[in-house]
Motif scaffolding. Structure first.
Motif, PDB file in Angstrom:
ATOM      1  N   LEU A   7       0.819  -1.214   0.000  1.00 29.73           N
ATOM      2  CA  LEU A   7       0.000   0.000   0.000  1.00 29.73           C
ATOM      3  C   LEU A   7       0.849   1.259   0.000  1.00 29.73           C
ATOM      4  O   LEU A   7       0.515   2.253  -0.650  1.00 29.73           O
ATOM      5  CB  LEU A   7      -0.929  -0.002   1.215  1.00 29.73           C
ATOM      6  CG  LEU A   7      -1.915   1.163   1.342  1.00 29.73           C
ATOM      7  CD1 LEU A   7      -2.903   1.156   0.181  1.00 29.73           C
ATOM      8  CD2 LEU A   7      -2.660   1.084   2.670  1.00 29.73           C
ATOM      9  N   TYR A   8       1.977   1.204   0.710  1.00 34.38           N
ATOM     10  CA  TYR A   8       2.815   2.396   0.838  1.00 34.38           C
ATOM     11  C   TYR A   8       4.034   2.376  -0.091  1.00 34.38           C
ATOM     12  O   TYR A   8       4.958   3.174   0.063  1.00 34.38           O
ATOM     13  CB  TYR A   8       3.249   2.570   2.299  1.00 34.38           C
ATOM     14  CG  TYR A   8       2.061   2.796   3.205  1.00 34.38           C
ATOM     15  CD1 TYR A   8       1.372   3.998   3.189  1.00 34.38           C
ATOM     16  CD2 TYR A   8       1.598   1.787   4.042  1.00 34.38           C
ATOM     17  CE1 TYR A   8       0.258   4.202   3.989  1.00 34.38           C
ATOM     18  CE2 TYR A   8       0.482   1.973   4.841  1.00 34.38           C
ATOM     19  CZ  TYR A   8      -0.184   3.190   4.810  1.00 34.38           C
ATOM     20  OH  TYR A   8      -1.287   3.385   5.603  1.00 34.38           O
ATOM     21  N   GLN A   9       4.032   1.461  -1.068  1.00 33.38           N
ATOM     22  CA  GLN A   9       5.046   1.439  -2.124  1.00 33.38           C
ATOM     23  C   GLN A   9       6.469   1.416  -1.559  1.00 33.38           C
ATOM     24  O   GLN A   9       7.331   2.225  -1.928  1.00 33.38           O
ATOM     25  CB  GLN A   9       4.864   2.639  -3.061  1.00 33.38           C
ATOM     26  CG  GLN A   9       3.515   2.706  -3.743  1.00 33.38           C
ATOM     27  CD  GLN A   9       3.323   1.603  -4.797  1.00 33.38           C
ATOM     28  OE1 GLN A   9       4.236   0.881  -5.141  1.00 33.38           O
ATOM     29  NE2 GLN A   9       2.100   1.481  -5.305  1.00 33.38           N
ATOM     30  N   SER A  30       3.009  -8.917  -5.318  1.00 30.16           N
ATOM     31  CA  SER A  30       3.285  -7.728  -6.126  1.00 30.16           C
ATOM     32  C   SER A  30       3.506  -8.096  -7.588  1.00 30.16           C
ATOM     33  O   SER A  30       2.918  -7.487  -8.496  1.00 30.16           O
ATOM     34  CB  SER A  30       4.528  -7.016  -5.571  1.00 30.16           C
ATOM     35  OG  SER A  30       4.912  -5.950  -6.412  1.00 30.16           O
ATOM     36  N   LEU A  52       1.847  -1.574 -10.825  1.00 34.56           N
ATOM     37  CA  LEU A  52       0.950  -1.049  -9.787  1.00 34.56           C
ATOM     38  C   LEU A  52       1.645  -1.010  -8.433  1.00 34.56           C
ATOM     39  O   LEU A  52       1.445  -0.098  -7.644  1.00 34.56           O
ATOM     40  CB  LEU A  52      -0.305  -1.926  -9.690  1.00 34.56           C
ATOM     41  CG  LEU A  52      -1.290  -1.781 -10.843  1.00 34.56           C
ATOM     42  CD1 LEU A  52      -2.195  -2.999 -10.904  1.00 34.56           C
ATOM     43  CD2 LEU A  52      -2.114  -0.514 -10.677  1.00 34.56           C
ATOM     44  N   PHE A  53       2.441  -2.026  -8.164  1.00 29.92           N
ATOM     45  CA  PHE A  53       3.155  -2.117  -6.895  1.00 29.92           C
ATOM     46  C   PHE A  53       4.653  -2.209  -7.146  1.00 29.92           C
ATOM     47  O   PHE A  53       5.094  -2.841  -8.116  1.00 29.92           O
ATOM     48  CB  PHE A  53       2.739  -3.373  -6.118  1.00 29.92           C
ATOM     49  CG  PHE A  53       1.309  -3.391  -5.674  1.00 29.92           C
ATOM     50  CD1 PHE A  53       0.762  -2.342  -4.962  1.00 29.92           C
ATOM     51  CD2 PHE A  53       0.506  -4.484  -5.957  1.00 29.92           C
ATOM     52  CE1 PHE A  53      -0.562  -2.364  -4.547  1.00 29.92           C
ATOM     53  CE2 PHE A  53      -0.818  -4.521  -5.542  1.00 29.92           C
ATOM     54  CZ  PHE A  53      -1.351  -3.458  -4.834  1.00 29.92           C
ATOM     55  N   LYS A  54       5.416  -1.626  -6.252  1.00 31.27           N
ATOM     56  CA  LYS A  54       6.850  -1.866  -6.263  1.00 31.27           C
ATOM     57  C   LYS A  54       7.107  -3.271  -5.719  1.00 31.27           C
ATOM     58  O   LYS A  54       6.370  -3.766  -4.880  1.00 31.27           O
ATOM     59  CB  LYS A  54       7.574  -0.841  -5.386  1.00 31.27           C
ATOM     60  CG  LYS A  54       7.574   0.568  -5.963  1.00 31.27           C
ATOM     61  CD  LYS A  54       8.377   1.516  -5.090  1.00 31.27           C
ATOM     62  CE  LYS A  54       8.415   2.905  -5.700  1.00 31.27           C
ATOM     63  NZ  LYS A  54       9.183   3.862  -4.844  1.00 31.27           N
ATOM     64  N   THR A 198      -3.195   7.165  -3.506  1.00 29.01           N
ATOM     65  CA  THR A 198      -2.763   7.021  -4.897  1.00 29.01           C
ATOM     66  C   THR A 198      -2.683   5.559  -5.293  1.00 29.01           C
ATOM     67  O   THR A 198      -3.167   5.151  -6.364  1.00 29.01           O
ATOM     68  CB  THR A 198      -1.397   7.701  -5.111  1.00 29.01           C
ATOM     69  OG1 THR A 198      -1.502   9.096  -4.806  1.00 29.01           O
ATOM     70  CG2 THR A 198      -0.925   7.526  -6.552  1.00 29.01           C
ATOM     71  N   THR A 199      -2.093   4.751  -4.428  1.00 29.82           N
ATOM     72  CA  THR A 199      -1.978   3.313  -4.702  1.00 29.82           C
ATOM     73  C   THR A 199      -3.351   2.678  -4.857  1.00 29.82           C
ATOM     74  O   THR A 199      -3.609   1.918  -5.803  1.00 29.82           O
ATOM     75  CB  THR A 199      -1.211   2.603  -3.567  1.00 29.82           C
ATOM     76  OG1 THR A 199       0.098   3.166  -3.454  1.00 29.82           O
ATOM     77  CG2 THR A 199      -1.097   1.113  -3.827  1.00 29.82           C
ATOM     78  N   ASN A 202      -5.117   3.669  -8.079  1.00 31.94           N
ATOM     79  CA  ASN A 202      -4.535   2.980  -9.228  1.00 31.94           C
ATOM     80  C   ASN A 202      -5.003   1.528  -9.318  1.00 31.94           C
ATOM     81  O   ASN A 202      -5.312   1.020 -10.402  1.00 31.94           O
ATOM     82  CB  ASN A 202      -3.007   3.018  -9.150  1.00 31.94           C
ATOM     83  CG  ASN A 202      -2.446   4.408  -9.396  1.00 31.94           C
ATOM     84  OD1 ASN A 202      -3.111   5.269  -9.966  1.00 31.94           O
ATOM     85  ND2 ASN A 202      -1.212   4.637  -8.965  1.00 31.94           N
TER      86      ASN A 202
END
Length: 212
Positions: A7-9, A30, A52-54, A198-199, A202
């Motif tokens: 959630l917090y990348q 991920s 979408l996710f790191k 933002t996450t 997206n």
């Protein structure tokens, strides 16, 4: 754990050696979500495309990734352990640290060494000393290998007190200024919420969901 990281990348996640399996699950989630919903598929739905996710990496220190109990060199040091003697707490006063180190479990063998599997307490206490002094393993061996336990415990105690003293002073300063503490928490919450929103937006867009 996985949802908080994604959630917090997060790029790097500080974990102990015993937690790497949890991070590996996060990485798999991920990568799967990115493959299923990211890239061109997301772009066709009006998104920017890409991931979408790191995919986070583990941040494991070269020394001290797993600190063991002061009362049992085969058990992990934990704040939830029943005995307070098993750990050093960040806010322990000097006399408590002295008592804990004085009473910690050792052995009856001469000299001190890192790599003897029959001496887990010895390895653990040397590792603690290495971490808090910032010395290399070789420097610690050179300094401590011929010490007896009494001498080393006094050396370790002094190092722990010196290491924790500025942390404890800063803690008292922060706790004495609740307005400052509240402002830091509020600022941090705002930054975290912005990243999370933002996450989430997206992910909703890429999966074709409508936000309420």
């Amino acid at each position: 754990m996985a949802s908080d990281i994604l959630l917090y990348q997060s790029d790097l996640v500080p974990v102990g050696e015993d937690q790497t399996q949890h991070l590996e699950l996060t990485r798999e989630i991920s990568e799967r979500v990115n493959n299923l919903y990211g890239g061109r598929k997301w772009k066709k739905l009006g998104g920017r495309g890409g991931s979408l996710f790191k995919v986070p990496e583990a941040l494991i220190p070269p020394a001290g990734a797993r600190v063991m109990s002061l009362t049992d060199g085969l058990s992990k040091m934990s704040k939830s352990a029943p005995s307070d003697l098993s750990r050093i707490n960040l806010l322990d006063p000097k006399d408590v640290i002295v008592n804990k180190v004085k009473r910690c479990k050792t052995d009856s063998l001469p000299g001190l060494e890192f790599d003897n599997p029959e001496r887990p307490e010895c390895k653990n206490l040397l590792s603690v000393y290495q971490i808090i002094t910032g010395k290399t393993k070789e420097e610690v061996v050179s300094e401590c290998q011929d010490m007896n336990w009494g001498t080393f415990k006094a050396t370790l105690t002094d190092a722990l007190i010196d290491h924790l003293q500025p942390i404890q002073v800063r803690y008292e300063e922060i706790m004495a200024d609740p307005g400052y503490l509240d402002s830091v928490l509020l600022d941090g919450a705002g930054k975290a919420s912005e990243i999370a929103d933002t996450t989430l937006s997206n992910v909703y867009q890429a999966m074709g969901f409508l936000r309420r």
